[in-house]
Design a protein around this motif. Structure first.
Motif, mmCIF file in Angstrom:
data_model
loop_
_atom_site.group_PDB
_atom_site.id
_atom_site.type_symbol
_atom_site.label_atom_id
_atom_site.label_comp_id
_atom_site.label_asym_id
_atom_site.label_seq_id
_atom_site.Cartn_x
_atom_site.Cartn_y
_atom_site.Cartn_z
ATOM 1 N N PHE A 1 10.562 -0.221 -9.977
ATOM 2 C CA PHE A 1 9.671 -0.369 -8.827
ATOM 3 C C PHE A 1 8.203 -0.372 -9.237
ATOM 4 C CE2 PHE A 1 12.697 1.734 -5.485
ATOM 5 C CZ PHE A 1 13.630 0.740 -5.748
ATOM 6 N N ASP A 2 7.858 0.474 -10.223
ATOM 7 C CA ASP A 2 6.449 0.644 -10.591
ATOM 8 C C ASP A 2 6.021 -0.230 -11.759
ATOM 9 O OD1 ASP A 2 7.740 1.862 -12.679
ATOM 10 O OD2 ASP A 2 6.910 3.864 -12.335
ATOM 11 N N GLY B 1 0.804 -1.216 0.000
ATOM 12 C CA GLY B 1 0.000 0.000 0.000
ATOM 13 C C GLY B 1 0.838 1.267 0.000
ATOM 14 N N ASP B 2 1.934 1.267 -0.731
ATOM 15 C CA ASP B 2 2.816 2.437 -0.766
ATOM 16 C C ASP B 2 2.135 3.598 -1.493
ATOM 17 O OD1 ASP B 2 5.886 3.159 -0.361
ATOM 18 O OD2 ASP B 2 5.270 3.985 -2.292
ATOM 19 N N PRO B 3 2.279 4.854 -0.996
ATOM 20 C CA PRO B 3 1.631 6.002 -1.650
ATOM 21 C C PRO B 3 2.069 6.189 -3.098
ATOM 22 C CG PRO B 3 2.420 6.605 0.534
ATOM 23 C CD PRO B 3 2.953 5.245 0.249
ATOM 24 N N THR B 4 3.311 5.776 -3.421
ATOM 25 C CA THR B 4 3.830 5.947 -4.784
ATOM 26 C C THR B 4 3.759 4.663 -5.592
ATOM 27 O OG1 THR B 4 5.341 7.666 -4.004
ATOM 28 C CG2 THR B 4 5.821 6.674 -6.151
ATOM 29 N N TYR B 5 4.125 3.540 -4.985
ATOM 30 C CA TYR B 5 4.281 2.301 -5.742
ATOM 31 C C TYR B 5 3.199 1.263 -5.457
ATOM 32 C CZ TYR B 5 8.778 4.563 -6.225
ATOM 33 O OH TYR B 5 9.764 5.485 -6.471
ATOM 34 N N GLY B 6 2.215 1.620 -4.652
ATOM 35 C CA GLY B 6 1.090 0.723 -4.422
ATOM 36 C C GLY B 6 1.523 -0.608 -3.857
ATOM 37 N N ASP B 7 1.117 -1.688 -4.531
ATOM 38 C CA ASP B 7 1.473 -3.042 -4.109
ATOM 39 C C ASP B 7 2.385 -3.711 -5.127
ATOM 40 O OD1 ASP B 7 -0.133 -2.884 -1.794
ATOM 41 O OD2 ASP B 7 -1.915 -3.457 -2.941
ATOM 42 N N HIS B 8 3.116 -2.916 -5.901
ATOM 43 C CA HIS B 8 3.982 -3.481 -6.931
ATOM 44 C C HIS B 8 5.054 -4.375 -6.312
ATOM 45 C CE1 HIS B 8 2.688 -1.755 -10.734
ATOM 46 N NE2 HIS B 8 2.487 -0.605 -10.126
ATOM 47 N N ARG B 9 5.449 -5.368 -7.087
ATOM 48 C CA ARG B 9 6.485 -6.286 -6.641
ATOM 49 C C ARG B 9 7.846 -5.602 -6.710
ATOM 50 N NH1 ARG B 9 9.813 -10.538 -8.453
ATOM 51 N NH2 ARG B 9 9.919 -12.217 -6.910
ATOM 52 N N LEU B 10 8.679 -5.863 -5.711
ATOM 53 C CA LEU B 10 10.030 -5.313 -5.707
ATOM 54 C C LEU B 10 10.884 -6.011 -6.766
ATOM 55 C CD1 LEU B 10 10.480 -5.078 -1.861
ATOM 56 C CD2 LEU B 10 10.639 -3.152 -3.438
ATOM 57 N N PRO B 11 11.837 -5.285 -7.344
ATOM 58 C CA PRO B 11 12.635 -5.841 -8.448
ATOM 59 C C PRO B 11 13.858 -6.612 -7.969
ATOM 60 C CG PRO B 11 13.171 -3.542 -8.137
ATOM 61 C CD PRO B 11 12.106 -3.864 -7.114
ATOM 62 N N THR C 1 15.538 0.812 -10.774
ATOM 63 C CA THR C 1 15.140 2.217 -10.746
ATOM 64 C C THR C 1 13.653 2.292 -10.404
ATOM 65 O OG1 THR C 1 14.707 2.164 -13.129
ATOM 66 C CG2 THR C 1 16.863 2.955 -12.423
ATOM 67 N N PRO C 2 13.215 3.372 -9.747
ATOM 68 C CA PRO C 2 11.792 3.487 -9.423
ATOM 69 C C PRO C 2 10.898 3.448 -10.656
ATOM 70 C CG PRO C 2 13.070 5.022 -8.133
ATOM 71 C CD PRO C 2 14.007 4.453 -9.153
ATOM 72 N N THR C 3 11.345 4.107 -11.724
ATOM 73 C CA THR C 3 10.569 4.127 -12.961
ATOM 74 C C THR C 3 11.552 4.157 -14.121
ATOM 75 O OG1 THR C 3 8.736 5.204 -14.114
ATOM 76 C CG2 THR C 3 10.395 6.644 -13.100
ATOM 77 N N VAL C 4 11.060 4.166 -15.344
ATOM 78 C CA VAL C 4 11.955 4.184 -16.500
ATOM 79 C C VAL C 4 12.734 5.495 -16.527
ATOM 80 C CG1 VAL C 4 12.071 4.201 -19.017
ATOM 81 C CG2 VAL C 4 10.512 2.638 -17.855
ATOM 82 N N PRO C 5 14.069 5.450 -16.499
ATOM 83 C CA PRO C 5 14.855 6.684 -16.534
ATOM 84 C C PRO C 5 14.753 7.365 -17.904
ATOM 85 C CG PRO C 5 16.151 4.805 -15.767
ATOM 86 C CD PRO C 5 14.903 4.259 -16.382
ATOM 87 N N ALA D 1 10.278 -4.648 -22.146
ATOM 88 C CA ALA D 1 11.633 -4.178 -22.418
ATOM 89 C C ALA D 1 12.428 -3.975 -21.138
ATOM 90 C CB ALA D 1 11.593 -2.881 -23.216
ATOM 91 N N PHE D 2 11.732 -3.743 -20.017
ATOM 92 C CA PHE D 2 12.411 -3.517 -18.748
ATOM 93 C C PHE D 2 12.252 -4.706 -17.801
ATOM 94 C CE2 PHE D 2 12.958 0.597 -20.422
ATOM 95 C CZ PHE D 2 13.962 1.213 -19.690
ATOM 96 N N VAL D 3 12.089 -5.873 -18.374
ATOM 97 C CA VAL D 3 12.106 -7.131 -17.625
ATOM 98 C C VAL D 3 13.314 -7.936 -18.085
ATOM 99 C CG1 VAL D 3 10.922 -9.308 -17.178
ATOM 100 C CG2 VAL D 3 9.606 -7.183 -17.327
ATOM 101 N N VAL D 4 14.183 -8.291 -17.140
ATOM 102 C CA VAL D 4 15.356 -9.103 -17.464
ATOM 103 C C VAL D 4 14.906 -10.555 -17.615
ATOM 104 C CG1 VAL D 4 17.536 -9.992 -16.577
ATOM 105 C CG2 VAL D 4 16.989 -7.569 -16.322
ATOM 106 N N PRO D 5 15.147 -11.158 -18.782
ATOM 107 C CA PRO D 5 14.652 -12.526 -19.009
ATOM 108 C C PRO D 5 15.287 -13.536 -18.056
ATOM 109 C CG PRO D 5 15.342 -11.476 -21.065
ATOM 110 C CD PRO D 5 15.833 -10.612 -19.959
ATOM 111 N N GLY D 6 14.529 -14.562 -17.719
ATOM 112 C CA GLY D 6 15.080 -15.666 -16.955
ATOM 113 C C GLY D 6 16.032 -16.478 -17.810
ATOM 114 N N TYR D 7 16.734 -17.389 -17.169
ATOM 115 C CA TYR D 7 17.692 -18.188 -17.929
ATOM 116 C C TYR D 7 17.951 -19.504 -17.209
ATOM 117 C CZ TYR D 7 21.081 -16.310 -14.528
ATOM 118 O OH TYR D 7 21.735 -15.946 -13.380
#
Length: 730
Positions: free
Chosen positions: A642-643, A597-607, A692-696, A649-655
Motif C-alpha cells: 500500500f505504501d 489523503g489517507d492518514p497512513t498511506y497518503g495518496d499512494h496508488r493501490l496495489p 500488504t500495507p508495508t513490507v512484512p 523488489a516489491f513490484v511484480v513485473p509486467g508481462y
C-alpha cells in the motif's frame, strides 16, 4: 432453432435477472428462440446497447471454438474486467473496477455479486463462488460494471455477473464434447435439449480436470445440470432449474518472487505434506414463473442452494468444515405506458434471501488428513432484503432518461456454540506439525446494515446503431461474515479494541459510447468513483508482522478512475476468397486507483490491479468454416504494498503472453474442432499475489529477532500449454 422476429419494447426478453426493462424501438432480431423466463443473447445485446451505463453481454455458446474452463476463458475479451491467468482450473481472481484487490484470490467474491439465471450465485453475505459456474452449460454472461448492478437489486461496488444457462430453445439437439491438453488436462460433456409442444428441456453432465503446471495444483470437477420450461398458458411460462456438482482442488502455497524463475513448478513442502486442498459440493434448485397481462409483466422466482466445503488452507489454520443453506424469493413487475404522449416504462421488484450456516474448525491429525479436536463451532445466519425501482421515458426519438432507487437491509449474526475452553496453538516443531488454537472467550456478533442508493442516467441514439450514455449512481457494499469474524478474532487474541467494520459506499459517474457498423463495433466507458470506507486488508498484527494472517479494515477515502475499451473489427474482407475476412479485436483497460489523503498511506496508488491491461487478437476466417488467429495479453507492473515500500523488489513485473488458435466448424454445424496454444513463449510470470500495507517481516535466528522480507510471496502462472477439443452434434 432460429427465429427472425420483431423485438418491441421488451424485446420479448423479460429479464432473467430481476432487472429493469428498457425502451426499445422496433428491432429485427435473428438468432435462437428465447422464452419469457430466459432471453436470448441477441435480445440482451440489443437491450444493453440502449441502457444508460456500462452493461455488456458476452457470448459463450456462440463464441469461436476454444478452451472454456473458467471465467478467464469466457470473459477475456470483455472490457472492464481484470482476470488472473491461473491455467485451466476453476481458481482465479476476478475484479471489476478495483473490487477485492487486497487479498490473494477471491475472498468470498467481495465486490461482485454473482447470479445464475437471475438466481443468486453464492452466499447471501458474499457475492461470487467461482466453483458454481459451469462454462459448458452457459449460453452467455451479462456483465453489469460498477453501480449498474443496482438494476439487479445488487449491493456491490465492482458490479454483477449473471450466468445465463442454455435451454432446449437456445441449444436444441444433442452433442458430445471431448477436450484435453497440457498438464493432463481433460474435459468431457454430454448434453441434450429440445422442445415438444408447450415443453422444452435441456440436460447436461460434464467432467473436467487437470494436474496443473505447478506441483500440487490438481483439480477434478463433476457437474450435472439442466432446466425444464413449460408454457402453462399462452401468457404464463414456468421454468425449473437444477444443478449438482462436486469439486476437489489441491492448493499449493505461494512462492517468493525472486526465486520464481527456477521454482515456479514446485510447491512449498507443507502444500503436499499436509495435503492442502479445498473441496466443495453443491445442490441447487430454482423456479421462475413469468406472467404477461397486456402491458404488464410479472415475474416470481424461488431458489434453494446447499453447499458444503471442507478446506485445509494451511496446517496453521486446521481443518475447516463449513455448510451453507441459502434460500430466496424474488418478485418483479414491469409496466409499459405513456406520460404526456411519451413512451414510458416502469419496473420494480424485491428480493429476500436467507442464509443458515454451520462453521466448524478442527485441529488435525495424520499430517492434516484427519480431524482432531474441534476448536470452533459457530452458527451463522444472514437476511438480505433488497427492493428497487426504475423508470425510463423517451423524451424524444432515441433519447431516453432513466431514474432508479434501491433500498437494502441486511444483517450478519454469528453465534458461538463452543464451550471447550482455551486451546493452545502449537508450533511447527511439535510432533504432528503445527496446530491452531483459540481463546476461551466466545466470538460472536450481530450487525445490521442498510442504505438507499439512487441512480440517474441518459441514453441517446444520436445515429442509427450508435449510442452515447451517461449516469451517476451510488453503490453500497457490506462486510462479509468472514470480514467481521476476522476482526472479532483479532480483538479476542490481542485484547485490544479494534474499530468495527463499516459498509463501504461509492458515488460513480460514467460517460461512454457504443455501437458500430457491420465491420466495426466499439464500446468505451470512462468512470470516476469516489469511495468511503473501502474495505481493504491489512496484517493482523502490525508489530513483528509476518502478514501470514490478515484482517479487513476500512480505508477513509479512495478514488478509482478508469477507461474501459472494447473493439471488434473486420478491416479486410474478400481477401483470398469471396466471403473470407481478416479480423482484429482488442480490449484495453486503464486503471488508476489510489488513496485520497489517507492518514497512513497518503495518496499512494493501490496495489494488485495493473495500470494498463491489453488483450489483442488478429486472425483470418474462411467461409469454409475454419479460422486461425494469434493473440497477446499484456499487463503493466503491479505494486504489492500500500505504501510503496520495498522498492523494485516489491513490484511484480509486467508481462506479455503470446497465444494462437485454430478451429473449424462444418457447414452443417455437426462437427467442431479446435487447437489452442497459451503462453507460447513460455514466459515466467506472476498470476496472483496478496498485497500488504508495508513490507512484512519474518523471524530470523533467535526469538525476537525480525528482519524485513526481501521478496513478496506470489503464485506463478502456467508455462507453455496446448489444448485441443472436438464436438459432435446429433
Amino acid at each position: 432453432m432460429t427465429i427472425a422476429g420483431t423485438a418491441a419494447v421488451r424485446a420479448q426478453s423479460t429479464d432473467a435477472s430481476a432487472s429493469g426493462s428498457i425502451l426499445l424501438e422496433t428491432i429485427t432480431v435473428s438468432g435462437d428462440a428465447g422464452s419469457g423466463t430466459v432471453p436470448t443473447f441477441e435480445q440482451q445485446r440489443e437491450r444493453f446497447r440502449r441502457r444508460p451505463g456500462a452493461e455488456t453481454v458476452a457470448d459463450v455458446k456462440g463464441a469461436e471454438p476454444g478452451r472454456k474452463s473458467n471465467l478467464n476463458d469466457m470473459l477475456i475479451q470483455t472490457p472492464g474486467i481484470f482476470l488472473s491467468e491461473r491455467g485451466a482450473g476453476l481458481s482465479g481472481f476476478v475484479s471489476m473496477r478495483g473490487s477485492d484487490i487486497s487479498i490473494d484470490g477471491s475472498r468470498n467474491g467481495r465486490g461482485i455479486r454473482g447470479y445464475i439465471d437471475g438466481i443468486p450465485l453464492g452466499r447471501t453475505d458474499a457475492g461470487l463462488t467461482n466453483t458454481l459456474i459451469d462454462p459448458l452449460a452457459t449460453d452467455f454472461i451479462e456483465i453489469y460494471r460498477g453501480a449498474n448492478s443496482l438494476r439487479y437489486g445488487s449491493i456491490a461496488t465492482g458490479g454483477a455477473l449473471n450466468i445465463v444457462s442454455k435451454t432446449g430453445l437456445t441449444a436444441p439437439g444433442s452433442s458430445v464434447t471431448l477436450s484435453g491438453g497440457s498438464f493432463r488436462n481433460f474435459g468431457s460433456q454430454l448434453e441434450t435439449g429440445g422442445s415438444k409442444g408447450t415443453v422444452d428441456w435441456y440436460v447436461q453432465g460434464n467432467a473436467t480436470g487437470n494436474d496443473g503446471f505447478q506441483r500440487h495444483t490438481r483439480d477434478r470437477n463433476y457437474r450435472f445440470s439442466g432446466n425444464i420450461g413449460v408454457q402453462l398458458a399462452p401468457n404464463i411460462e414456468n421454468r425449473t432449474f437444477f444443478a449438482v456438482g462436486s469439486s476437489r482442488q489441491d492448493l499449493a502455497e505461494t512462492l517468493a518472487l525472486d526465486t520464481l524463475r527456477w521454482t515456479r513448478k514446485t510447491a512449498p513442502a507443507n502444500s503436499y505434506l499436509f495435503d492442502e486442498d479445498i473441496n466443495l459440493t453443491y445442490q441447487r434448485l430454482a423456479n421462475k414463473t413469468t406472467i404477461r397481462d397486456g402491458a404488464t409483466t410479472y415475474e416470481l422466482g424461488l431458489y434453494v442452494l446447499n453447499t458444503q466445503l471442507d478446506h485445509l488452507p494451511s496446517p496453521f489454520a486446521g481443518i475447516i468444515d463449513n455448510g451453507w443453506r441459502d434460500y430466496g424469493a424474488s418478485f418483479r413487475v414491469e409496466h409499459k405506458t405513456s406520460i404526456a404522449g411519451l413512451p414510458t416504462e416502469f419496473v420494480a421488484g424485491a428480493r429476500v434471501n436467507y442464509t443458515d450456516a454451520d462453521f466448524e474448525r478442527f485441529q488435525h491429525r495424520n499430517a492434516g488428513r484427519d480431524k482432531g479436536r474441534k476448536i470452533y463451532d459457530n452458527r451463522f445466519t444472514s437476511w438480505l432484503a433488497e427492493s428497487y425501482g426504475e423508470g425510463s421515458i423517451e423524451l424524444m426519438p432515441g433519447f431516453r432518461a432513466f431514474a432508479g432507487l434501491q433500498a437494502v437491509f441486511t444483517d450478519r449474526d454469528l453465534g458461538d456454540r463452543y464451550r471447550g475452553g482455551a486451546v493452545a496453538a502449537l508450533g511447527p516443531t511439535v510432533p504432528g506439525g503445527p496446530q491452531p488454537g483459540r481463546t476461551a472467550g466466545l466470538q460472536q456478533y450481530d450487525r445490521d446494515f442498510g442504505a438507499l442508493n439512487p441512480k440517474f442516467g441518459l441514453n441517446w441514439e444520436y445515429s442509427a446503431g450508435h449510442f452515447l450514455f451517461a449516469n451517476i449512481a451510488r453503490s453500497y457494499e457490506v462486510p462479509t461474515g468472514a470480514d467481521l469474524s476476522d476482526v472479532l478474532s483479532l480483538q479476542s487474541q490481542t485484547g485490544r479494541s479494534v474499530a468495527p467494520l463499516r459498509a463501504q459506499s461509492a458515488w460513480t459517474a460514467e460517460i461512454g459510447a457504443r455501437g458500430g457498423w457491420e465491420r466495426f463495433s466499439y464500446d468505451v466507458t470512462l468512470y470516476h468513483m469516489r469511495l468511503r470506507n473501502e474495505i481493504l486488508t491489512r496484517c493482523a498484527t502490525e508489530i513483528n508482522a509476518s502478514c501470514s494472517t490478515t484482517v479487513a479494515f476500512n480505508a477513509d477515502r479512495t478514488i478509482h478512475n478508469g477507461i474501459e475499451l472494447g473493439l471488434k473489427t473486420k478491416p479486410f474482407i474478400d481477401v483470398f476468397a469471396p466471403g473470407d475476412s481478416i479480423f482484429a479485436n482488442a480490449v484495453y483497460n486503464f486503471s488508476d486507483f489510489a488513496f485520497d489523503g489517507d492518514p497512513t498511506y497518503g495518496d499512494h496508488r493501490l496495489p494488485v490491479i495493473p495500470r494498463h491491461q491489453l488483450f489483442g487478437e488478429v486472425g483470418y476466417r474462411h467461409p469454409a468454416g475454419w479460422f486461425v488467429s494469434a493473440n497477446l495479453r499484456a499487463l503493466s507492473d503491479r505494486r504489492t504494498t500500500f505504501d510503496g515500500s520495498g522498492g523494485e523488489a516489491f513490484v511484480v513485473p509486467g508481462y506479455v503472453l503470446f497465444g494462437a488458435k485454430a478451429g473449424w466448424t462444418s457447414a452443417d454445424k455437426v462437427w467442431t474442432v479446435f487447437v489452442e496454444g497459451r503462453n507460447l513463449a513460455d514466459r515466467v510470470y506472476v498470476s496472483e499475489f496478496a498485497s500488504t500495507p508495508t513490507v512484512p517481516v519474518i523471524q530470523q535466528g533467535p526469538p525476537g529477532r525480525y528482519v524485513a522480507r526481501t521478496s513478496p510471496q506470489v503464485r506463478p502462472g502456467d508455462g507453455r500449454a496446448v489444448y485441443a477439443g472436438l464436438t459432435r452434434r446429433f
